[in-house]
Scaffold this motif. Structure first.
Motif, PDB file in Angstrom:
ATOM      1  N   TYR A  39      59.957  43.427  12.380  1.00 11.77           N
ATOM      2  CA  TYR A  39      61.021  44.059  13.157  1.00 11.77           C
ATOM      3  C   TYR A  39      60.615  44.168  14.636  1.00 11.77           C
ATOM      4  CZ  TYR A  39      64.388  45.549   9.583  1.00 11.77           C
ATOM      5  OH  TYR A  39      65.370  45.575   8.611  1.00 11.77           O
ATOM      6  N   GLN A  40      59.359  44.538  14.872  1.00 12.87           N
ATOM      7  CA  GLN A  40      58.891  44.687  16.244  1.00 12.87           C
ATOM      8  C   GLN A  40      58.829  43.333  16.954  1.00 12.87           C
ATOM      9  OE1 GLN A  40      55.162  46.644  15.549  1.00 12.87           O
ATOM     10  NE2 GLN A  40      56.145  48.580  14.959  1.00 12.87           N
ATOM     11  N   LEU A  41      58.307  42.319  16.282  1.00 13.09           N
ATOM     12  CA  LEU A  41      58.205  40.992  16.881  1.00 13.09           C
ATOM     13  C   LEU A  41      59.577  40.450  17.262  1.00 13.09           C
ATOM     14  CD1 LEU A  41      55.571  39.215  14.581  1.00 13.09           C
ATOM     15  CD2 LEU A  41      55.315  39.670  17.024  1.00 13.09           C
ATOM     16  N   LYS A  42      60.569  40.643  16.378  1.00 13.66           N
ATOM     17  CA  LYS A  42      61.909  40.117  16.611  1.00 13.66           C
ATOM     18  C   LYS A  42      62.757  41.029  17.503  1.00 13.66           C
ATOM     19  CE  LYS A  42      64.497  38.489  13.366  1.00 13.66           C
ATOM     20  NZ  LYS A  42      64.946  37.217  14.004  1.00 13.66           N
ATOM     21  N   ARG A  43      62.283  42.271  17.711  1.00 13.63           N
ATOM     22  CA  ARG A  43      63.086  43.290  18.414  1.00 13.63           C
ATOM     23  C   ARG A  43      64.412  43.467  17.685  1.00 13.63           C
ATOM     24  NH1 ARG A  43      62.292  40.292  24.109  1.00 13.63           N
ATOM     25  NH2 ARG A  43      60.116  39.738  23.731  1.00 13.63           N
ATOM     26  N   ARG A  44      64.300  43.556  16.392  1.00 12.04           N
ATOM     27  CA  ARG A  44      65.468  43.624  15.517  1.00 12.04           C
ATOM     28  C   ARG A  44      65.842  45.076  15.245  1.00 12.04           C
ATOM     29  NH1 ARG A  44      67.256  39.872  11.307  1.00 12.04           N
ATOM     30  NH2 ARG A  44      68.239  40.929   9.540  1.00 12.04           N
ATOM     31  N   PRO A  45      67.119  45.439  15.335  1.00 15.14           N
ATOM     32  CA  PRO A  45      67.524  46.812  15.012  1.00 15.14           C
ATOM     33  C   PRO A  45      67.162  47.171  13.566  1.00 15.14           C
ATOM     34  CG  PRO A  45      69.312  45.612  16.083  1.00 15.14           C
ATOM     35  CD  PRO A  45      68.245  44.606  15.768  1.00 15.14           C
ATOM     36  N   ARG A  46      66.691  48.395  13.350  1.00 13.24           N
ATOM     37  CA  ARG A  46      66.223  48.779  12.018  1.00 13.24           C
ATOM     38  C   ARG A  46      67.344  48.891  11.005  1.00 13.24           C
ATOM     39  NH1 ARG A  46      60.784  48.988  10.659  1.00 13.24           N
ATOM     40  NH2 ARG A  46      61.903  49.037   8.704  1.00 13.24           N
ATOM     41  N   ASP A  47      68.593  49.016  11.455  1.00 15.34           N
ATOM     42  CA  ASP A  47      69.693  49.102  10.497  1.00 15.34           C
ATOM     43  C   ASP A  47      70.195  47.720  10.069  1.00 15.34           C
ATOM     44  OD1 ASP A  47      70.889  48.356  12.860  1.00 15.34           O
ATOM     45  OD2 ASP A  47      72.441  49.905  12.824  1.00 15.34           O
ATOM     46  N   LYS A  48      69.537  46.674  10.537  1.00 13.06           N
ATOM     47  CA  LYS A  48      69.901  45.308  10.158  1.00 13.06           C
ATOM     48  C   LYS A  48      69.007  44.886   8.999  1.00 13.06           C
ATOM     49  CE  LYS A  48      71.369  41.111  12.463  1.00 13.06           C
ATOM     50  NZ  LYS A  48      71.200  40.243  13.628  1.00 13.06           N
ATOM     51  N   ALA A  49      69.569  44.856   7.796  1.00 18.71           N
ATOM     52  CA  ALA A  49      68.785  44.639   6.576  1.00 18.71           C
ATOM     53  C   ALA A  49      68.184  43.234   6.528  1.00 18.71           C
ATOM     54  CB  ALA A  49      69.658  44.870   5.353  1.00 18.71           C
ATOM     55  N   LEU A  50      67.165  43.079   5.698  1.00 19.26           N
ATOM     56  CA  LEU A  50      66.483  41.807   5.495  1.00 19.26           C
ATOM     57  C   LEU A  50      66.701  41.311   4.070  1.00 19.26           C
ATOM     58  CD1 LEU A  50      63.122  42.819   7.189  1.00 19.26           C
ATOM     59  CD2 LEU A  50      64.807  41.217   8.126  1.00 19.26           C
ATOM     60  N   ASN A  51      66.539  40.007   3.879  1.00 14.16           N
ATOM     61  CA  ASN A  51      66.614  39.411   2.546  1.00 14.16           C
ATOM     62  C   ASN A  51      65.245  39.397   1.888  1.00 14.16           C
ATOM     63  OD1 ASN A  51      69.347  38.701   2.931  1.00 14.16           O
ATOM     64  ND2 ASN A  51      68.783  36.779   3.907  1.00 14.16           N
ATOM     65  N   LEU A  52      65.248  39.283   0.574  1.00 14.14           N
ATOM     66  CA  LEU A  52      64.028  39.003  -0.170  1.00 14.14           C
ATOM     67  C   LEU A  52      63.956  37.498  -0.444  1.00 14.14           C
ATOM     68  CD1 LEU A  52      63.962  41.863  -2.846  1.00 14.14           C
ATOM     69  CD2 LEU A  52      62.515  41.650  -0.812  1.00 14.14           C
ATOM     70  N   ASN A  53      62.854  36.878  -0.044  1.00 13.60           N
ATOM     71  CA  ASN A  53      62.607  35.473  -0.368  1.00 13.60           C
ATOM     72  C   ASN A  53      61.804  35.430  -1.657  1.00 13.60           C
ATOM     73  OD1 ASN A  53      63.214  33.389   2.123  1.00 13.60           O
ATOM     74  ND2 ASN A  53      62.986  35.524   2.768  1.00 13.60           N
ATOM     75  N   VAL A  54      62.347  34.776  -2.658  1.00 21.70           N
ATOM     76  CA  VAL A  54      61.753  34.766  -3.999  1.00 21.70           C
ATOM     77  C   VAL A  54      61.615  33.329  -4.485  1.00 21.70           C
ATOM     78  CG1 VAL A  54      62.687  37.049  -4.547  1.00 21.70           C
ATOM     79  CG2 VAL A  54      64.015  34.997  -5.110  1.00 21.70           C
ATOM     80  N   ALA A  55      60.907  33.165  -5.593  1.00 21.44           N
ATOM     81  CA  ALA A  55      60.634  31.821  -6.095  1.00 21.44           C
ATOM     82  C   ALA A  55      61.251  31.544  -7.460  1.00 21.44           C
ATOM     83  CB  ALA A  55      59.122  31.594  -6.170  1.00 21.44           C
ATOM     84  N   HIS A  56      61.751  32.593  -8.137  1.00 20.01           N
ATOM     85  CA  HIS A  56      62.254  32.417  -9.505  1.00 20.01           C
ATOM     86  C   HIS A  56      63.476  33.307  -9.739  1.00 20.01           C
ATOM     87  CE1 HIS A  56      58.424  30.455 -10.423  1.00 20.01           C
ATOM     88  NE2 HIS A  56      57.821  31.494  -9.888  1.00 20.01           N
ATOM     89  N   LEU A  57      64.295  32.924 -10.688  1.00 17.38           N
ATOM     90  CA  LEU A  57      65.400  33.769 -11.119  1.00 17.38           C
ATOM     91  C   LEU A  57      64.889  35.126 -11.576  1.00 17.38           C
ATOM     92  CD1 LEU A  57      68.359  34.329 -11.955  1.00 17.38           C
ATOM     93  CD2 LEU A  57      67.864  33.170 -14.119  1.00 17.38           C
ATOM     94  N   ASP A  58      63.749  35.157 -12.252  1.00 18.98           N
ATOM     95  CA  ASP A  58      63.196  36.427 -12.729  1.00 18.98           C
ATOM     96  C   ASP A  58      62.987  37.419 -11.588  1.00 18.98           C
ATOM     97  OD1 ASP A  58      63.200  35.527 -15.303  1.00 18.98           O
ATOM     98  OD2 ASP A  58      61.045  35.136 -15.417  1.00 18.98           O
ATOM     99  N   ASP A  59      62.609  36.899 -10.406  1.00 10.49           N
ATOM    100  CA  ASP A  59      62.415  37.778  -9.251  1.00 10.49           C
ATOM    101  C   ASP A  59      63.745  38.384  -8.813  1.00 10.49           C
ATOM    102  OD1 ASP A  59      59.695  37.060  -9.141  1.00 10.49           O
ATOM    103  OD2 ASP A  59      60.173  35.278  -7.965  1.00 10.49           O
ATOM    104  N   ILE A  60      64.805  37.586  -8.849  1.00 10.52           N
ATOM    105  CA  ILE A  60      66.131  38.093  -8.494  1.00 10.52           C
ATOM    106  C   ILE A  60      66.540  39.189  -9.477  1.00 10.52           C
ATOM    107  CG2 ILE A  60      68.583  37.507  -8.264  1.00 10.52           C
ATOM    108  CD1 ILE A  60      67.734  34.712  -7.374  1.00 10.52           C
ATOM    109  N   LEU A  61      66.336  38.939 -10.749  1.00 12.80           N
ATOM    110  CA  LEU A  61      66.687  39.926 -11.779  1.00 12.80           C
ATOM    111  C   LEU A  61      65.852  41.200 -11.633  1.00 12.80           C
ATOM    112  CD1 LEU A  61      66.969  37.551 -14.875  1.00 12.80           C
ATOM    113  CD2 LEU A  61      68.836  38.477 -13.473  1.00 12.80           C
TER     114      LEU A  61
END
Length: 200
Positions: A39-61
């Motif tokens: 967040y600090q590096l990007k100067r991104r507002p804290r109320d702007k949510a992030l995604n989860l990067n995952v490798a398997h369907l099980d991680d999504i579940l």
């Protein structure tokens, strides 16, 4: 370089990695200090949510709830690839990732190096590697101008399309495309005709 990238992720640092769309600024999602650093590096507002990067369907579940019955078919058809899937978050999703929202996005980028690192260290956050509000990072040289020597990275401009992922919201009764990328509604319906889409 790969060993340095792994060491940086392990200690809670941020690294620049290619996806199939643009470069991302990746860090361990379950490490609050690592996420704060991004967040600090990007100067991104804290109320702007992030995604989860995952490798398997099980991680999504593992990090979502109330998944639609066609989720596995959707994942099998389009992931890894340029599609972000929005689902209801469960209580395993840290507030520092999704800004305490009821939802969370999932990405499964297809770049082989990045996907392997997600398998090893994931889930990872990976917002586009640019200063917030500027164009998404599709040129490694431009990213270095933004971040200088602050972050390590892997360069592979040739793999990138430069087009952001399609964002598909599955949290309501009917699916909605929130951002159009290379995967279209027609592409999705051709593979999974049973998906109910909101009228446009």
């Amino acid at each position: 370089m790969m060993e340095k990238i792994k060491q940086e992720l392990e200690k809670g640092g941020a690294v620049v990695l290619p996806t199939e769309t643009v470069y991302g600024l990746f860090a361990k999602a379950l490490d609050k200090k690592a996420v704060d650093h991004v967040y600090q590096l990007k100067r991104r507002p804290r109320d702007k949510a992030l995604n989860l990067n995952v490798a398997h369907l099980d991680d999504i579940l593992n990090f979502s709830k109330n998944q639609p019955p066609y989720l596995q078919k959707l994942v099998d058809s389009f992931l890894p690839g340029p599609l972000t899937i929005i689902l209801e978050a469960n209580d395993k999703v840290p507030y520092w990732v999704n800004s305490d929202l009821m939802t969370v996005g999932f990405r499964m980028p297809s770049h082989p190096i990045t996907l392997e690192l997600i398998r090893e260290f994931g889930p990872l956050i990976g917002p586009s590697a640019n200063i917030s509000g500027q164009a998404s990072g599709a040129s490694f040289e431009e990213i270095l101008k933004d971040f200088g020597q602050e972050v390590l990275g892997i360069e592979d401009d040739a793999f990138l399309t430069g087009q952001d992922s399609t964002i598909l919201d599955l949290t309501a009764c009917k699916a909605r495309i929130l951002r159009q990328g290379s995967i279209t509604r027609e592409d999705i319906l051709a593979k999974i005709p049973e998906i109910p889409f909101e009228e446009v």
